[in-house]
Design a protein around this motif. Structure first.
Motif, short mmCIF file in Angstrom:
data_model
loop_
_atom_site.label_atom_id
_atom_site.label_comp_id
_atom_site.label_asym_id
_atom_site.label_seq_id
_atom_site.Cartn_x
_atom_site.Cartn_y
_atom_site.Cartn_z
N SER A 327 55.98 17.03 113.54
CA SER A 327 55.03 18.14 113.49
C SER A 327 53.69 17.69 112.92
N LEU A 328 53.71 16.87 111.87
CA LEU A 328 52.46 16.37 111.30
C LEU A 328 51.71 15.50 112.30
N SER A 329 52.44 14.68 113.04
CA SER A 329 51.77 13.83 114.03
C SER A 329 51.16 14.69 115.14
N PHE A 330 51.83 15.76 115.53
CA PHE A 330 51.30 16.65 116.56
C PHE A 330 50.11 17.44 116.03
N PHE A 331 50.15 17.82 114.76
CA PHE A 331 49.04 18.53 114.12
C PHE A 331 47.78 17.67 114.18
N ALA A 332 47.91 16.42 113.76
CA ALA A 332 46.75 15.52 113.74
C ALA A 332 46.28 15.17 115.16
N PHE A 333 47.24 14.94 116.06
CA PHE A 333 46.89 14.54 117.42
C PHE A 333 46.18 15.67 118.17
#
Length: 538
Positions: A327-333
């Motif tokens: 989820s954090l990676s998708f948030f930043a991406f």
């Protein structure tokens, strides 16, 4: 009675890995497309059967269409904002509503896959998607275009969970990493051609050409599903869904995002800002408590209706860690998908085509990285693969945060190339590992939870980062800096915050992705077999 052939040397035989005898010739013929393909009919002797391969290819293509649609509009967003005469914050709803709607649709997957057949779900989804594309293509106003975008998201929102559940039901445990890597590679091709083609179409024929293309693709998808897709899994017409929970999720996450969106135009003390945010937070809390309550009643036999979203899987620590990292990676991406085109087009004056081309090498790199990331997961386990991915993601984002007014435009492409290699080694391997940590009966619920949280994180990422960018830019303009220079400084700080998020992901991998389940999937199979033997001996 003939005995099944023994497994190849070095390969375990478990209930999760089927080694059936070669089917008789008549068994290989499928009576019709409505025939349900079981595990034995789909995967034999380490290979997919032809009907399963065709059906899985169609599911992968249609899921690819959803990812393609989600990102194709990113390079065209500045042009769309100018055409409708709206603010960037309002315009980004064209991307955010897609992710938010997909996040709301994903919890319905468990119900839909129980209640309807695979063919019914896919065909209906593509019809809704095509209708939405037509509306957005012909829309004279922004609200109608936004509604068309909403229908597109409704049509594609369930496809990735359906594909994920299908892969996990077909492939044995020690082949899921490779299978998800191949499927993930196909999904990662969407970012490669989505923004690039969208930018090219916008410069040549305007942003409406994007939705014309999606209309044609939707029609092709309907034909493929009608004439080539088989069913997977039985349907239960007695299944019911908790639509009240659906309403709570819409109010909760929609209200929170609406409040965030209004911060740019109104002060924080304005009711149009804080009231939707409070209502949204209350809706989210009510939604979560209702899911735990409904699932507890279902498991104790007090009701035959399971929770819309079985949040009890979050009690599995490894699954929770994997879900948070993804989820954090998708948030930043997702936030960078909006910020970078704004920098390239509005701050630097380049065309939408250049904006798409700058993103192209990185997207291709992510597609390749996801394939090798899946293979590396099977061989080395999740921890080393995720470590490489998060470090590269943090490095690329840190490098990108150093951009300025005179930065060589292809430097951004290099940074994004590094970032998306990291994404390829994080997203699919971590998601696959986290689902492998669940019991087989929990995979469907886990898939719904991780995809819901990831989509909502992506939907929130864009408005939050744009809000940060504009707040810093406004402060810089108040200090006397020119508008464009102030905007660049705002984007720099948004990227630095994204880099901090990536660093937190590194720490989570170091301290959270551990234990025997973080080893290779083949080792996990052997451990599972050993545990079964021990239990049987007792």
């Amino acid at each position: 009675m003939s005995l099944p052939k023994p497994p190849p040397s070095g390969r375990p035989y478990t209930r999760d890995v089927h080694y059936s005898p070669e089917p008789a010739e008549h068994e290989g013929r499928i009576a019709g497309l409505s025939t349900v393909l079981t595990g034995e009919m789909s995967y034999r002797n380490d290979h997919l059967t032809r009907p399963a391969f065709i059906s899985l290819a169609i599911l992968t293509f249609i899921t690819f269409v959803g990812n393609f649609t989600q990102l194709q509009l990113s390079a065209a967003l500045p042009t769309l904002v100018d055409d409708f005469g709206i603010s960037v914050t309002l315009g980004q709803w064209m991307t955010s509503i897609f992710q938010l709607t997909m996040g709301v649709m994903v919890p319905l997957t468990a119900y839909l896959t129980r209640r309807f057949s695979t063919r019914q779900i896919v065909i209906a989804s593509m019809v809704v998607f095509t209708v939405g594309s037509v509306l957005a293509w012909l829309s004279p106003t922004f609200p109608l275009a936004l509604f068309g975008r909403f229908l597109e998201a409704v049509g594609t929102g369930v496809m990735w969970p359906v594909l994920q559940i299908t892969v996990f039901s077909i492939f044995p445990l020690d082949r899921r990493g490779m299978a998800m890597g191949i499927v993930g590679m196909a999904m990662a091709v969407a970012p490669a051609i989505g923004p690039t083609l969208g930018g090219l179409q916008t410069d040549m024929n305007g942003w409406r050409a994007i939705f014309l293309t999606l209309t044609v693709i939707g029609c092709i998808s309907i034909l493929l599903a009608v004439f080539g897709l088989h069913n997977f899994g039985e349907s239960d017409k007695a299944a019911h869904a908790d639509f009240f929970s659906v309403g709570l999720s819409i109010i909760g996450f929609g209200g929170l995002m609406f409040g965030f969106t209004n911060i740019q135009a109104y002060p924080l003390a304005a009711p149009v800002v804080w009231l939707p945010m409070i209502i949204g937070l209350a809706g989210i809390v009510w939604f979560v408590l209702r899911q735990f309550h409904n699932e507890r009643r279902f498991k104790t036999g007090k009701t035959n209706r399971p929770a819309l979203l079985d949040l009890s899987v979050l009690r599995n620590a490894h699954f929770s860690v994997g879900t948070i990292i993804a989820s954090l990676s998708f948030f930043a991406f997702s936030s960078l998908v909006v910020l970078i085109p704004l920098y390239i087009q509005n701050c630097r004056g380049y065309t939408a085509t250049i904006s798409g081309l700058v993103m192209l090498p990185g997207a291709i790199a992510q597609a390749i990285a996801q394939f090798f990331g899946g293979r590396a997961l099977d061989r080395f386990g999740a921890r080393p693969v995720a470590m490489v991915g998060t470090i590269l993601l943090c490095l690329g984002t840190t490098m990108m945060s150093m951009i300025g007014m005179g930065t060589w435009i292809w430097y951004i492409s290099i940074c994004q190339f590094i970032r998306q290699i990291g994404m390829g080694f994080v997203m699919m391997p971590v998601t696959t590992w986290s689902l492998n940590c669940l019991k087989p009966a929990e995979v469907s619920a886990g898939s719904a939870v991780t995809n819901t949280v990831r989509q909502i994180a992506g939907a929130i990422g864009s408005p939050v980062m744009i809000l940060i960018m504009y707040s810093i830019a406004a402060a810089q303009m108040g200090a006397g800096r020119p508008d464009i220079e102030a905007s660049v400084i705002g984007i720099e700080w948004a990227l630095r915050i994204s880099a901090i998020i990536n660093f937190i992901m590194i720490l989570m991998v170091v301290f959270g992705v551990k234990g025997e389940d973080a080893g290779s999937a083949r080792s996990a199979v052997r451990r599972a077999l050993h545990r079964e033997k021990v239990v049987a001996a007792q």
